[in-house]
Design an enzyme around this catalytic site. Structure first.
Site, mmCIF file in Angstrom:
data_model
loop_
_atom_site.group_PDB
_atom_site.id
_atom_site.type_symbol
_atom_site.label_atom_id
_atom_site.label_comp_id
_atom_site.label_asym_id
_atom_site.label_seq_id
_atom_site.Cartn_x
_atom_site.Cartn_y
_atom_site.Cartn_z
ATOM 1 N N ARG A 33 -4.654 3.476 17.164
ATOM 2 C CA ARG A 33 -5.406 2.929 16.064
ATOM 3 C C ARG A 33 -5.139 3.506 14.851
ATOM 4 N NH1 ARG A 33 -7.714 -0.791 13.940
ATOM 5 N NH2 ARG A 33 -9.727 -2.100 14.633
ATOM 6 N N LYS A 34 -5.621 2.913 13.624
ATOM 7 C CA LYS A 34 -5.480 3.670 12.457
ATOM 8 C C LYS A 34 -6.222 5.148 12.460
ATOM 9 C CE LYS A 34 -8.314 2.844 9.159
ATOM 10 N NZ LYS A 34 -9.484 2.162 8.088
ATOM 11 N N ARG A 91 0.895 -1.008 -0.023
ATOM 12 C CA ARG A 91 0.133 -0.025 -0.078
ATOM 13 C C ARG A 91 0.924 1.443 0.040
ATOM 14 N NH1 ARG A 91 -3.996 0.417 4.713
ATOM 15 N NH2 ARG A 91 -5.523 -0.937 3.574
ATOM 16 N N GLY A 141 -16.763 -6.151 1.524
ATOM 17 C CA GLY A 141 -16.816 -7.417 1.836
ATOM 18 C C GLY A 141 -16.909 -7.837 3.122
ATOM 19 N N CYS A 187 -14.652 -0.945 4.485
ATOM 20 C CA CYS A 187 -13.330 -0.231 3.684
ATOM 21 C C CYS A 187 -14.243 0.135 2.092
ATOM 22 C CB CYS A 187 -12.329 -1.319 3.249
ATOM 23 S SG CYS A 187 -11.532 -1.999 4.647
ATOM 24 N N GLY A 188 -15.329 -0.333 1.790
ATOM 25 C CA GLY A 188 -15.667 0.119 0.585
ATOM 26 C C GLY A 188 -16.936 1.118 0.784
HETATM 27 FE FE1 SRM Z 1 -9.428 -0.798 5.263
HETATM 28 C C1 SRM Z 1 -8.702 -3.190 7.343
HETATM 29 C C2 SRM Z 1 -8.366 -2.627 2.683
HETATM 30 C C3 SRM Z 1 -10.184 2.022 3.278
HETATM 31 C C4 SRM Z 1 -11.773 0.297 7.562
HETATM 32 N N1 SRM Z 1 -8.460 -2.476 5.085
HETATM 33 C C5 SRM Z 1 -8.331 -3.238 6.051
HETATM 34 C C6 SRM Z 1 -7.221 -4.359 5.452
HETATM 35 C C7 SRM Z 1 -5.816 -3.796 5.624
HETATM 36 C C8 SRM Z 1 -7.356 -5.702 6.246
HETATM 37 C C9 SRM Z 1 -6.429 -6.626 5.862
HETATM 38 O O1 SRM Z 1 -5.256 -6.723 6.406
HETATM 39 O O2 SRM Z 1 -6.525 -7.408 5.117
HETATM 40 C C10 SRM Z 1 -7.686 -4.170 4.140
HETATM 41 C C11 SRM Z 1 -6.683 -4.637 3.147
HETATM 42 C C12 SRM Z 1 -7.175 -5.637 2.022
HETATM 43 C C13 SRM Z 1 -6.404 -5.762 0.718
HETATM 44 O O3 SRM Z 1 -5.549 -6.454 0.675
HETATM 45 O O4 SRM Z 1 -6.459 -4.903 0.076
HETATM 46 C C14 SRM Z 1 -8.160 -3.054 3.740
HETATM 47 N N2 SRM Z 1 -9.300 -0.370 3.195
HETATM 48 C C15 SRM Z 1 -8.924 -1.109 2.455
HETATM 49 C C16 SRM Z 1 -8.998 -0.468 1.071
HETATM 50 C C17 SRM Z 1 -7.986 -1.011 0.183
HETATM 51 C C18 SRM Z 1 -10.269 -0.623 0.507
HETATM 52 C C19 SRM Z 1 -10.552 -0.689 -1.107
HETATM 53 O O5 SRM Z 1 -10.566 -1.486 -1.753
HETATM 54 O O6 SRM Z 1 -10.196 0.695 -1.612
HETATM 55 C C20 SRM Z 1 -8.798 1.089 1.413
HETATM 56 C C21 SRM Z 1 -7.371 1.504 1.584
HETATM 57 C C22 SRM Z 1 -7.412 2.875 1.770
HETATM 58 C C23 SRM Z 1 -5.956 3.360 1.697
HETATM 59 O O7 SRM Z 1 -5.274 3.527 0.778
HETATM 60 O O8 SRM Z 1 -5.213 3.541 2.843
HETATM 61 C C24 SRM Z 1 -9.356 1.034 2.616
HETATM 62 N N3 SRM Z 1 -10.759 0.880 5.195
HETATM 63 C C25 SRM Z 1 -10.770 2.157 4.348
HETATM 64 C C26 SRM Z 1 -11.936 2.865 4.753
HETATM 65 C C27 SRM Z 1 -12.525 3.936 3.986
HETATM 66 C C28 SRM Z 1 -11.948 5.300 4.094
HETATM 67 O O9 SRM Z 1 -10.876 5.335 4.687
HETATM 68 O O10 SRM Z 1 -12.603 6.190 3.518
HETATM 69 C C29 SRM Z 1 -12.479 2.600 6.010
HETATM 70 C C30 SRM Z 1 -13.633 2.963 6.952
HETATM 71 C C31 SRM Z 1 -13.096 4.209 7.185
HETATM 72 C C32 SRM Z 1 -12.502 4.308 8.641
HETATM 73 O O11 SRM Z 1 -11.484 3.667 8.573
HETATM 74 O O12 SRM Z 1 -13.004 4.902 9.531
HETATM 75 C C33 SRM Z 1 -11.585 1.225 6.268
HETATM 76 N N4 SRM Z 1 -10.158 -1.093 6.870
HETATM 77 C C34 SRM Z 1 -11.093 -0.689 7.769
HETATM 78 C C35 SRM Z 1 -11.273 -1.287 9.183
HETATM 79 C C36 SRM Z 1 -12.070 -0.895 10.332
HETATM 80 C C37 SRM Z 1 -11.369 0.077 11.342
HETATM 81 C C38 SRM Z 1 -11.771 0.274 12.790
HETATM 82 O O13 SRM Z 1 -11.749 1.151 13.489
HETATM 83 O O14 SRM Z 1 -12.230 -0.896 13.221
HETATM 84 C C39 SRM Z 1 -10.245 -2.330 9.047
HETATM 85 C C40 SRM Z 1 -9.949 -3.453 10.088
HETATM 86 C C41 SRM Z 1 -9.121 -2.742 11.290
HETATM 87 O O15 SRM Z 1 -8.475 -1.714 11.098
HETATM 88 O O16 SRM Z 1 -8.933 -3.385 12.270
HETATM 89 C C42 SRM Z 1 -9.514 -2.145 7.876
HETATM 90 FE FE1 SF4 Z 2 -13.576 -6.058 4.969
HETATM 91 FE FE2 SF4 Z 2 -11.905 -4.077 4.235
HETATM 92 FE FE3 SF4 Z 2 -11.366 -6.648 3.450
HETATM 93 FE FE4 SF4 Z 2 -13.487 -5.526 2.326
HETATM 94 S S1 SF4 Z 2 -11.046 -4.806 2.142
HETATM 95 S S2 SF4 Z 2 -13.396 -7.515 2.980
HETATM 96 S S3 SF4 Z 2 -14.278 -4.477 4.142
HETATM 97 S S4 SF4 Z 2 -11.547 -5.621 5.845
#
Ligand code: SRM
Ligand code: SF4
Length: 513
Positions: A183-184, A69, A438, A443-444
């Site tokens: 946290r993030k 990333r 998913g 994240c979506g």
């Molecule tokens: Fe996300 C965790 C993908 C935007 C909330 N997110 C993850 C992980 C890293 C989990 C993992 O290790 O597998 C996913 C990686 C999957 C992969 O292989 O791609 C992942 N998040 C994504 C992306 C790639 C979705 C996408 O297809 O666009 C986005 C990457 C953004 C970036 O460039 O940094 C992405 N994630 C978001 C957003 C949307 C936003 O930021 O507008 C959110 C909700 C907003 C927020 O964070 O408040 C989001 N992601 C989460 C969470 C829940 C956070 C929480 O507080 O519980 C997780 C799980 C965690 O952090 O424990 C997570």
């Molecule tokens: Fe869940 Fe984020 Fe993985 Fe999508 S990319 S399946 S919302 S953790």
């Protein structure tokens, strides 16, 4: 970095423990070693967690094929950078691709651990970094995709976003001051009138606002999505000028959060939980104390007065004779050849610059009028069209089960396939923003969509099948508010008929003759 011990004496959770043992960023000095020993010989915590501090994600779904990333501040990337990223993924054949993310960013796939030192060299050679892009760090900082191009822009966000990133990452070198947050953390800076960044879903967002005739930003804080709770950001009652004050406020808030944020339970560690505990007034006071000067109170109202634009199509810029073209990249997925084509098109017809949007699309700016007709004949535009259908143009999807082990369903392919079927059967008079995610991590961003679909397990004919929870009512742009879950557990195989009814009844769709 110094950490406050848990106030209530609670045992540290496993994440806090391993962060205390070794800061995640320390991994940056061990990458050559990992490349030599291979991922199977790595310490499990380094492999599964600490690598994320340099933006490298072990994928249990595809062991040995890592995700990287990046950071793309304000979503702006040069053709040269895009080409280098294309070369990186190209060497992995069918395993290699890139995704534009919902934070205006790029993720690369298929990465092998033995190549990481070389990849980091290549990134450095074109001024890119992936540092601090995962785990308890500040994510890619989003800004207006039209920054510097839009005649109606209020504030050009480009330099501000870069400065905030430089402060947090020590200009991409890595910065131990901010590598152990509870946290993030998400930051967005809006400069236009249409809230292009989804300000309301960030931990800190800057929103243009006039105060006594002077243009600056009102600040909202605490927005976030998680499986446990989703909240829109709330006003902090602060106004800042569009200069170093933005960078300083981010630093002050991050320091207060770092030193006081709740760390016992990771489900309750995002900034909003601390704001809940203190109240917004106390939070504001603590930030002012941290900065050592009083904060200006917010302007009466912000200047977001437009509906959100998607920038797909051809539009004039404020620079006379120049236009930009917005291309629809289905669910953000790019392959090496697409990346090379985008780089070439940006260089041949434009100024060599590309921009990414939070809708996972691409914008090519600075195209002279005489170049546009030929650009429009480029074969890539058959794949990434500037004139998508109403369903294509606003489709967003998270990674889903293909690569993400949290996923309860596959998303990207399903999303594309379903709208293809719906487009074949329905005339749809207006854009319908459909977001797939998913799992409940969101994240979506299904909560910002007209129609949001969140992966779940459903029951059908006595069996467990892939399903979705249906979200509706998300409003973006001015007066943005979050949508909510209206129906649970719809089996994916029933989704087409459910959505057909919704599109007909609520979005004016009519069956094709
Ligand atoms: Fe996300 C965790 C993908 C935007 C909330 N997110 C993850 C992980 C890293 C989990 C993992 O290790 O597998 C996913 C990686 C999957 C992969 O292989 O791609 C992942 N998040 C994504 C992306 C790639 C979705 C996408 O297809 O666009 C986005 C990457 C953004 C970036 O460039 O940094 C992405 N994630 C978001 C957003 C949307 C936003 O930021 O507008 C959110 C909700 C907003 C927020 O964070 O408040 C989001 N992601 C989460 C969470 C829940 C956070 C929480 O507080 O519980 C997780 C799980 C965690 O952090 O424990 C997570
Ligand atoms: Fe869940 Fe984020 Fe993985 Fe999508 S990319 S399946 S919302 S953790």
């Amino acid at each position: 970095m110094v950490q406050a011990p848990e106030k209530d004496g609670t045992t540290l959770n496993k994440f806090e423990k391993f962060k205390a043992e070794k800061d995640g960023l320390a991994i940056k000095d061990e990458l050559d070693h990992f490349a030599q020993i291979g991922w199977e010989a790595m310490d499990k915590t380094d492999l599964e967690h600490r690598l994320k501090w340099v933006g490298v994600f072990y994928r249990p779904v595809t062991p040995g094929k890592f995700m990287m990333r990046l950071r793309v501040p304000n979503g702006i990337i040069s053709g040269e950078q895009m080409r280098v990223l294309g070369e990186i993924v190209q060497r992995y054949g069918d395993d290699g691709n890139a995704d534009i993310t919902t934070r205006q960013n790029l993720q690369l796939r298929g990465i092998r651990i033995e190549d990481i030192p070389d990849i980091f060299q290549r990134l450095k050679s074109v001024g890119m970094t992936s540092v601090q892009s995962g785990m308890d760090n500040v994510r890619n900082i989003t800004g207006s995709p039209m920054a510097g191009l839009d005649a109606d822009e209020l504030i050009d966000t480009r330099e501000l976003v870069q400065k905030v990133q430089d402060m947090i990452t020590n200009c991409g070198q890595g910065n131990y001051q901010f590598t152990n947050l509870p946290r993030k953390f998400n930051i967005a800076i809006e400069g236009g009138r249409d809230n292009s960044v989804h300000a309301e879903i960030n931990d800190i967002a800057f929103v243009p606002a006039y105060k006594e005739g002077e243009l600056g930003f009102n600040v909202v804080v605490g927005g976030f999505f998680s499986a446990k709770r989703c909240e829109a950001a709330i006003p902090m009652n602060v106004w800042v000028r569009p200069n170093q004050e933005v960078v300083d406020l981010c630093r002050g808030i991050l320091e207060v959060y770092r030193d006081n944020g709740l760390r016992a339970n990771r489900q309750k560690s995002r900034l909003m939980w601390l704001i809940d505990e203190w109240g917004i007034e106390e939070f504001r006071t603590r930030v002012a104390n941290q900065l050592g000067y009083p904060l200006a109170t917010a302007a009466e109202k912000d200047a977001i007065d437009w509906e959100k634009r998607d920038h797909l199509g051809v539009f004039p810029q404020k620079q006379e004779g120049l236009s930009y073209i917005g291309l629809c990249v289905p669910v953000g997925r790019l392959f090496a050849d697409d990346m090379f084509d985008l780089a070439r098109i940006a260089e041949v017809y434009g100024s060599g610059e590309l921009r990414l949007t939070v809708e996972q699309n691409v914008i090519i700016p600075n195209i002279a009028a005489e170049n546009m007709p030929t650009l429009l004949t480029e074969p890539l535009l058959a794949k990434f069209t500037p004139n998508p259908t109403p369903l294509q143009r606003a489709l967003v999807s998270c990674t889903g089960a293909q690569f993400c082990n949290f996923a309860l369903i596959e998303t990207k392919n399903k999303a594309v396939d379903l709208i293809r079927q719906l487009d074949a059967e329905l005339n749809i008079p207006r854009g319908v923003r459909m977001h797939w995610t998913g799992c409940p991590n969101s994240c979506g961003q299904p909560q910002v969509a007209d129609i949001g679909l969140m992966g779940t397990k459903a029951r059908k004919d006595g069996k467990t099948v892939e399903g979705v929870d249906l979200y509706m009512g998300g409003k973006v742009g001015k007066d943005a508010h979050l949508g909510s879950c209206v129906q649970k557990g719809i089996p994916c195989e029933d989704l087409k008929s459910v959505l057909t009814s919704i599109l007909i009844e609520q979005f004016g769709a009519t069956p094709k003759g």
